[in-house]
Enzyme design. Sequence first.
Site, PDB file in Angstrom:
ATOM      1  N   SER A   1       0.785  -1.087   0.068  1.00 41.02           N
ATOM      2  CA  SER A   1       0.036  -0.003  -0.178  1.00 41.02           C
ATOM      3  C   SER A   1       0.972   1.347   0.088  1.00 41.02           C
ATOM      4  O   SER A   1       0.615   2.252  -0.663  1.00 41.02           O
ATOM      5  CB  SER A   1      -0.771  -0.055   1.453  1.00 41.02           C
ATOM      6  OG  SER A   1      -1.742  -1.160   1.237  1.00 41.02           O
TER       7      SER A   1
ATOM      8  N   SER B   1     -13.177   1.324   3.495  1.00 39.82           N
ATOM      9  CA  SER B   1     -12.151   0.953   2.262  1.00 39.82           C
ATOM     10  C   SER B   1     -11.138   1.910   2.254  1.00 39.82           C
ATOM     11  O   SER B   1     -11.652   3.359   1.863  1.00 39.82           O
ATOM     12  CB  SER B   1     -13.016   0.665   1.109  1.00 39.82           C
ATOM     13  OG  SER B   1     -12.112   0.754  -0.016  1.00 39.82           O
TER      14      SER B   1
ATOM     15  N   GLN C   1      -8.994   2.146   0.098  1.00 35.38           N
ATOM     16  CA  GLN C   1      -9.060   2.512  -1.675  1.00 35.38           C
ATOM     17  C   GLN C   1     -10.241   3.773  -1.888  1.00 35.38           C
ATOM     18  O   GLN C   1      -9.891   4.392  -2.887  1.00 35.38           O
ATOM     19  CB  GLN C   1      -9.499   1.236  -2.552  1.00 35.38           C
ATOM     20  CG  GLN C   1      -8.246   0.423  -2.358  1.00 35.38           C
ATOM     21  CD  GLN C   1      -8.169  -0.891  -3.010  1.00 35.38           C
ATOM     22  OE1 GLN C   1      -9.219  -1.146  -3.682  1.00 35.38           O
ATOM     23  NE2 GLN C   1      -7.418  -1.754  -3.129  1.00 35.38           N
TER      24      GLN C   1
ATOM     25  N   ASP D   1      -6.395  -8.186   4.864  1.00 35.75           N
ATOM     26  CA  ASP D   1      -5.859  -8.959   4.346  1.00 35.75           C
ATOM     27  C   ASP D   1      -5.210 -10.208   4.477  1.00 35.75           C
ATOM     28  O   ASP D   1      -4.554 -11.060   4.000  1.00 35.75           O
ATOM     29  CB  ASP D   1      -4.763  -8.120   3.301  1.00 35.75           C
ATOM     30  CG  ASP D   1      -5.259  -7.195   2.339  1.00 35.75           C
ATOM     31  OD1 ASP D   1      -6.529  -7.165   1.914  1.00 35.75           O
ATOM     32  OD2 ASP D   1      -4.697  -6.109   2.110  1.00 35.75           O
TER      33      ASP D   1
ATOM     34  N   ARG E   1     -12.671 -14.517  -1.230  1.00 36.48           N
ATOM     35  CA  ARG E   1     -11.552 -15.005  -0.366  1.00 36.48           C
ATOM     36  C   ARG E   1     -12.603 -16.030   0.618  1.00 36.48           C
ATOM     37  O   ARG E   1     -11.943 -16.774   1.457  1.00 36.48           O
ATOM     38  CB  ARG E   1     -10.811 -14.156   0.234  1.00 36.48           C
ATOM     39  CG  ARG E   1      -9.659 -13.589  -0.753  1.00 36.48           C
ATOM     40  CD  ARG E   1      -8.770 -12.384   0.104  1.00 36.48           C
ATOM     41  NE  ARG E   1      -7.854 -12.167  -1.092  1.00 36.48           N
ATOM     42  CZ  ARG E   1      -7.132 -11.149  -0.979  1.00 36.48           C
ATOM     43  NH1 ARG E   1      -7.117 -10.152   0.033  1.00 36.48           N
ATOM     44  NH2 ARG E   1      -6.191 -10.741  -2.097  1.00 36.48           N
TER      45      ARG E   1
HETATM   46  O1  SPQ Z   1      -4.973  -3.502  -4.663  1.00 37.88           O
HETATM   47  P1  SPQ Z   1      -5.679  -4.781  -4.171  1.00 37.88           P
HETATM   48  O2  SPQ Z   1      -5.837  -5.946  -5.492  1.00 37.88           O
HETATM   49  O3  SPQ Z   1      -7.143  -4.555  -3.751  1.00 37.88           O
HETATM   50  O4  SPQ Z   1      -5.039  -5.636  -3.062  1.00 37.88           O
HETATM   51  C1  SPQ Z   1      -5.537  -6.021  -1.641  1.00 37.88           C
HETATM   52  C2  SPQ Z   1      -4.561  -7.378  -1.511  1.00 37.88           C
HETATM   53  O5  SPQ Z   1      -4.981  -8.295  -0.767  1.00 37.88           O
HETATM   54  O6  SPQ Z   1      -3.324  -7.167  -1.745  1.00 37.88           O
HETATM   55  C3  SPQ Z   1      -7.010  -6.445  -1.681  1.00 37.88           C
HETATM   56  F1  SPQ Z   1      -7.260  -7.338  -2.422  1.00 37.88           F
HETATM   57  O7  SPQ Z   1      -5.254  -5.086  -0.488  1.00 37.88           O
HETATM   58  C4  SPQ Z   1      -6.040  -3.969  -0.598  1.00 37.88           C
HETATM   59  C5  SPQ Z   1      -6.806  -4.027   0.690  1.00 37.88           C
HETATM   60  O8  SPQ Z   1      -7.665  -4.949   0.946  1.00 37.88           O
HETATM   61  C6  SPQ Z   1      -4.856  -2.777  -0.498  1.00 37.88           C
HETATM   62  C7  SPQ Z   1      -5.540  -1.569   0.069  1.00 37.88           C
HETATM   63  C8  SPQ Z   1      -4.910  -0.299  -0.300  1.00 37.88           C
HETATM   64  O9  SPQ Z   1      -3.443  -0.187  -0.441  1.00 37.88           O
HETATM   65  O10 SPQ Z   1      -5.461   0.902  -0.052  1.00 37.88           O
HETATM   66  C9  SPQ Z   1      -6.849  -1.559   0.636  1.00 37.88           C
HETATM   67  C10 SPQ Z   1      -7.639  -2.844   1.081  1.00 37.88           C
HETATM   68  O11 SPQ Z   1      -8.661  -2.580   0.175  1.00 37.88           O
HETATM   69  P2  SPQ Z   1     -10.040  -1.893   0.553  1.00 37.88           P
HETATM   70  O12 SPQ Z   1     -10.946  -2.354  -0.500  1.00 37.88           O
HETATM   71  O13 SPQ Z   1     -10.515  -2.317   1.794  1.00 37.88           O
HETATM   72  O14 SPQ Z   1      -9.522  -0.382   0.601  1.00 37.88           O
END
Ligand code: SPQ
Length: 425
Positions: free
Chosen positions: A20, A164, A166, A312, A343
């Site tokens: 991240s 989230s 993201q 994760d 998952r």
């Molecule tokens: O980037 P990606 O594919 O979504 O990767 C994952 C992982 O397991 O490596 C999730 F599948 O991590 C995300 C994490 O679950 C990375 C992340 C971030 O860097 O902001 C936040 C998490 O997702 P979210 O949807 O909860 O914000």
Amino acid sequence: MILNYKAPLRGTLAVPGDKSISHRSVMFGALAQGTTEVSNFLTGADCLSTISCFRQMGIGIEQSGSSVRIHGKGLHGLQQPQQMLDAGNSGTTVRLLSGILAGQAFDSAITGDASIQKRPMKRVLTPLTQMNAQISSLSGNDCAPLVISHSSLRGIHYVSPVASAQVKSCVLLAGLYADGSTSVTEPTVSRNHSELMLRYFGAEVTSEGTTATIQPQPHLTGQKIEVPGDISSAAYFLAAALLVSGSEVLLTNVGINPTRDGMLRVCQAMGANISLQNVRLDGAEPCADLLVSSSSLHGTEIGGALIPTLIDELPVLAVLAAFADGETVIRDAAELKVKESDRIAVMAENLTRMGADVTATEDGMIIRGGRSLHGAVIDPHLDHRIAMSFAVAALAAEGETEILQEDCVRISYPGFYKDLESLMR
Ligand code: SPQ
């Protein structure tokens, strides 16, 4: 790949840099004035996808192994990409970049691999549209490819239905280009690396409870970033050392940001021997060395505000639960269904193949632990975290385990199997 080694894990390991934080160092470095120098950058495929997207937008990025130098061009210095941007397998790249692209004075489009094209993007389309962004799903199914055209953004207060990072980061990044302050309130706090790093680069970002707020048009300045080791990668060695008797492992330089450290808290509640040494601050991020030794574990309950702090790590926690005495209940984790794979279903399917007693639920799993598991053929559905979780399960199970598509670990941890073996010599 067939895994049949069974030795205790002993020794010291520095896991690669946090995924991240590595993504964000390139994104914010590109939007800053001046050079950003990153060390211990994660060279996993996901972070390389982020580098490649910014190169396509005219940003000079030199990479030599885990050292990366980004020649930032300021908030308005990106160039229109000649082709559709390709985020590969990386949800972080698509969602954070869509916030940045929404604020640009050019049209663009972004997509990724087959898994990315199934992951939900409505969660970013909704707030960005409220900000007056012109963004839509090309196929009309609320998934990538996303097409974005130039428009002026307005600041909003967005109440997100999901915790989230993201979504939060996407909205805050679009907020850099808005006409007023932008804030995001989430149900419980998700990882806060964007807030910490944006502040480190000079942005005005505040956090209060579950709300993060950003002021528009800051002057971001290039910085030096030492990326801490990824706790999500350390989790596999931590779990393996707990399960295989006679193990003792020191995992050095691991990020222990409180929005990411739920795995440590849950393992300790399960009876794990983990001690934190040399706790320190690395730039804006706390980190420590973790000393872990084999332990007898018991079941626990995992839910509520803890979930985003270990989202994760839930696959490998499910493995620990299968070997622990008693029942473990994971709830409030429906987000697991929309990761690189579903998952919940994929963990339940593969743990059952190894002889575990698992029930998949709508928002988690119930695992009745304490059975002895046997080797099996594991199908990780191309999900790096599932493959690594079952490499750990294989060490504690009877007999041989075969992991199909084992190479999918390159997404977040290209040297994973080599590092695992290095602790078993
Ligand atoms: O980037 P990606 O594919 O979504 O990767 C994952 C992982 O397991 O490596 C999730 F599948 O991590 C995300 C994490 O679950 C990375 C992340 C971030 O860097 O902001 C936040 C998490 O997702 P979210 O949807 O909860 O914000």
